[in-house]
Design a protein around this motif. Structure first.
Motif, short mmCIF file in Angstrom:
data_model
loop_
_atom_site.label_atom_id
_atom_site.label_comp_id
_atom_site.label_asym_id
_atom_site.label_seq_id
_atom_site.Cartn_x
_atom_site.Cartn_y
_atom_site.Cartn_z
N GLY A 44 0.80 -1.21 0.00
CA GLY A 44 0.00 0.00 0.00
C GLY A 44 0.84 1.26 0.00
N LEU A 45 0.13 2.37 0.09
CA LEU A 45 0.72 3.71 0.06
C LEU A 45 0.37 4.43 1.34
CD1 LEU A 45 2.06 6.10 -1.54
CD2 LEU A 45 -0.25 6.64 -2.34
N TYR A 46 1.33 5.17 1.88
CA TYR A 46 1.11 5.96 3.08
C TYR A 46 1.54 7.39 2.82
CZ TYR A 46 1.71 7.95 7.74
OH TYR A 46 1.65 8.77 8.83
N ALA A 104 6.17 9.99 3.47
CA ALA A 104 5.43 9.10 2.58
C ALA A 104 6.16 7.77 2.52
CB ALA A 104 5.30 9.71 1.18
N ALA A 105 5.41 6.71 2.20
CA ALA A 105 5.99 5.37 2.08
C ALA A 105 5.17 4.55 1.11
CB ALA A 105 6.04 4.68 3.45
N LEU A 106 5.85 3.64 0.44
CA LEU A 106 5.22 2.73 -0.52
C LEU A 106 5.81 1.35 -0.33
CD1 LEU A 106 3.50 2.06 -3.05
CD2 LEU A 106 5.48 2.74 -4.43
N ALA A 107 4.96 0.33 -0.26
CA ALA A 107 5.40 -1.06 -0.11
C ALA A 107 4.63 -1.92 -1.10
CB ALA A 107 5.16 -1.55 1.31
N TYR A 128 9.16 -5.02 -1.22
CA TYR A 128 10.06 -3.91 -1.50
C TYR A 128 9.38 -2.62 -1.03
CZ TYR A 128 11.88 -7.49 -4.66
OH TYR A 128 12.37 -8.66 -5.18
N PHE A 129 10.15 -1.73 -0.48
CA PHE A 129 9.54 -0.51 0.02
C PHE A 129 10.46 0.69 -0.18
CE2 PHE A 129 11.79 -2.45 3.56
CZ PHE A 129 12.44 -1.39 4.19
#
Length: 521
Positions: free
Chosen positions: A200-202, A210-213, A220-221
């Motif tokens: 998901g996306l944060y 911000a973060a993406l996994a 992978y993130f």
């Protein structure tokens, strides 16, 4: 006399008639045998009842009827009597056959007697209970007395594997730092192994994070954050038991100026330039995290001319090793952090001398340490547990502790030694409740207490010491989470000390609002 002769004649006739009827009786016995056998079989199949008394009662009735018949019609009665007498041996021979008990009938009779007598006499309530238990054991395959232990796993199995409170939260969720509270996206990035399985996306616009996994068997993130005055990029990979990440931020500037007589050079390092790596490993219920970073705070260097140069050299080298335990009720983390902070000002002066017609350059270099240069160690221990727990609500209690110890650099003519030791204890409480499947509220408070601080400063014969204990202010935050489908948003309010941009610090407290948004897959 005539009458006597008539009676004798009739007797003779009757005897002759009886003798002639004897073969017929033998034939009748032959033909009646199957019927007798059928009657015997019927009697054997039928249970013992009142049929025998009925037959016994029927025999006298037949005798009475025969006497009545003989009185009315002597001849007919005589004939019937002779027939009855002739058939009597056959009947007497058949009766014993009917009354004899065959092996099959004996077995049936024994079974009936056992069924009628033995259970009624020997069956006890304990035997019935045993029989019921055996039946239950055949169907359930467990002892009867294990009913209570069975019910508890059954209740646990009915609970969903992911309850309304067991979700990944925004960084603003656990502002008080309770060790037992649910995970946050920032905490998982700090221990890369915990990012495994997240998709998901944060987004956190208030703090510019911000973060993406993504990924299936491997996660992978990427994470965007800030390091002092610059952006920080983190990239990592997470497996089920192991994860690693690297992060970096770079900022440099070089300025050059040339004049007819001289030239000037300027070099600027922007604060936050850094590079680092983090690794985490899960071993059973324990997590091991190790990290190291090299950070360059804001600094600059300047050269007014080729003969005079000075430059600030500031850097931080940090390392951390932590061991965490995640139990069913209690959670704790023990860690050790190390820091080397170096701040020196380097000066280079070049003096040109002419000796015997030759130019010589005399270079003088010096390096002066700042009073903030030091080596610091900081053991930490945090523990937390749920003291009140339900399916839709939890209350946590925890204590965070840290014990920093610092040794400052010796600076000639400024200080000979400088040491500092402190002990901080921060009790905290945190609570959360799910209002429904879409909304929950959470909040917490902590009190940072400087239990004890000791500082000693020495220069030549001058010695200064300081001892302090001080309870710092209490911090409270309150927030809520709304989740619908793939989207989850968290909003939190925290009271903080606000800065007045038009003057010195304001004496007014205010609320800060933090917002975090998830898009889950």
């Amino acid at each position: 006399m005539k009458m006597s002769l008539l009676i004798a004649t009739l007797g003779t006739v009757v005897n002759l008639y009886a003798q002639e009827a004897t073969p017929s009786a033998t034939v009748s016995d032959t033909t009646a045998a199957p019927a007798a056998e059928q009657n015997a079989a019927a009697i054997a199949e039928a249970p013992a009842s009142s049929e025998a008394p009925a037959a016994a009662e029927a025999a006298p009735a037949e005798e009475v009827k025969a006497e009545e018949t003989a009185a009315v019609n002597p001849e007919k009665s005589a004939e019937e009597t002779a027939t009855a007498e002739a058939s009597t041996p056959a009947t007497n021979e058949t009766a014993p056959a009917a009354n004899e008990t065959t092996p099959a009938e004996a077995a049936d009779e024994t079974a009936r007697e056992t069924a009628e007598n033995v259970p009624a006499a020997e069956t006890t309530p304990e035997q019935v209970a045993v029989a019921d238990t055996a039946t239950t054991s055949d169907s359930v395959a467990v002892p009867q007395d294990s009913t209570a232990p069975i019910q508890e796993p059954a209740q646990t199995a009915e609970k969903p594997t992911k309850g309304p409170l067991d979700v990944l939260h925004a960084n603003i969720y656990n502002a008080v730092g309770n060790e037992a509270a649910a995970a946050t996206i920032g905490g998982n990035i700090a221990a890369p192994r915990k990012m495994y399985g997240i998709k998901g996306l944060y987004l956190e616009p208030t703090n510019e994070r911000a973060a993406l996994a993504f990924g299936n068997t491997t996660t992978y993130f990427l994470a965007f954050d800030n390091s002092q005055s610059m952006g920080l990029l983190t990239a990592g990979v997470a497996f089920q038991k192991f994860g690693v990440s690297v992060d970096g931020s770079f900022g440099k500037q070089w300025n050059d100026a040339e004049y007819p007589i001289t030239e000037q050079n300027e070099k600027i390092t922007y604060g936050g330039s850094s590079i680092g790596a983090t690794a985490s490993l899960q071993v059973g219920s324990f997590d091991i995290v190790a990290s190291g970073h090299y950070v360059k705070p804001e600094s600059e260097g300047y050269s007014a001319d080729p003969f005079n140069k000075w430059e600030q050299n500031i850097w931080d080298a940090t390392g951390k090793l932590a061991l965490s335990y995640s139990g069913e009720e209690v959670f704790w983390t023990f860690g050790v952090e190390g820091l080397r902070h170096s701040f020196t000002t380097d000066t280079k002066v070049t003096v040109e001398e002419v000796i015997k017609g030759e130019k010589n350059h005399v270079i003088t270099k010096s390096s002066v340490s700042d009073t903030s240069s030091r080596i610091e160690f900081k053991p930490t221990f945090n523990i937390g547990a749920a003291v009140l727990k339900a399916e839709d609500a939890r209350i946590y209690l925890g204590v965070n502790t840290r014990f920093p110890f610092a040794i400052y650099d010796e600076i000639e003519n400024i200080m000979d030694s400088h040491t500092r030791f402190s002990a901080f204890v921060t009790p905290n409480i945190f609570g959360e409740v799910a209002l429904n499947q879409h909304m929950m509220i959470f909040g917490g408070a902590n009190l940072d207490w400087n239990v004890f601080s000791y500082e000693k400063y020495e220069l030549a014969d001058f010695v200064a010491t300081s001892r302090t204990t001080f309870a710092n202010t209490t911090t409270v935050n309150l927030g809520s989470r709304f989740e619908y489908g793939r989207v989850a948003a968290e909003l939190a309010f925290t009271k903080q000390f606000l800065q007045n941009p038009f003057g010195s610090f304001s004496t007014t407290d205010g609320f800060a609002v933090d917002l975090g948004l998830f898009v889950n897959f």
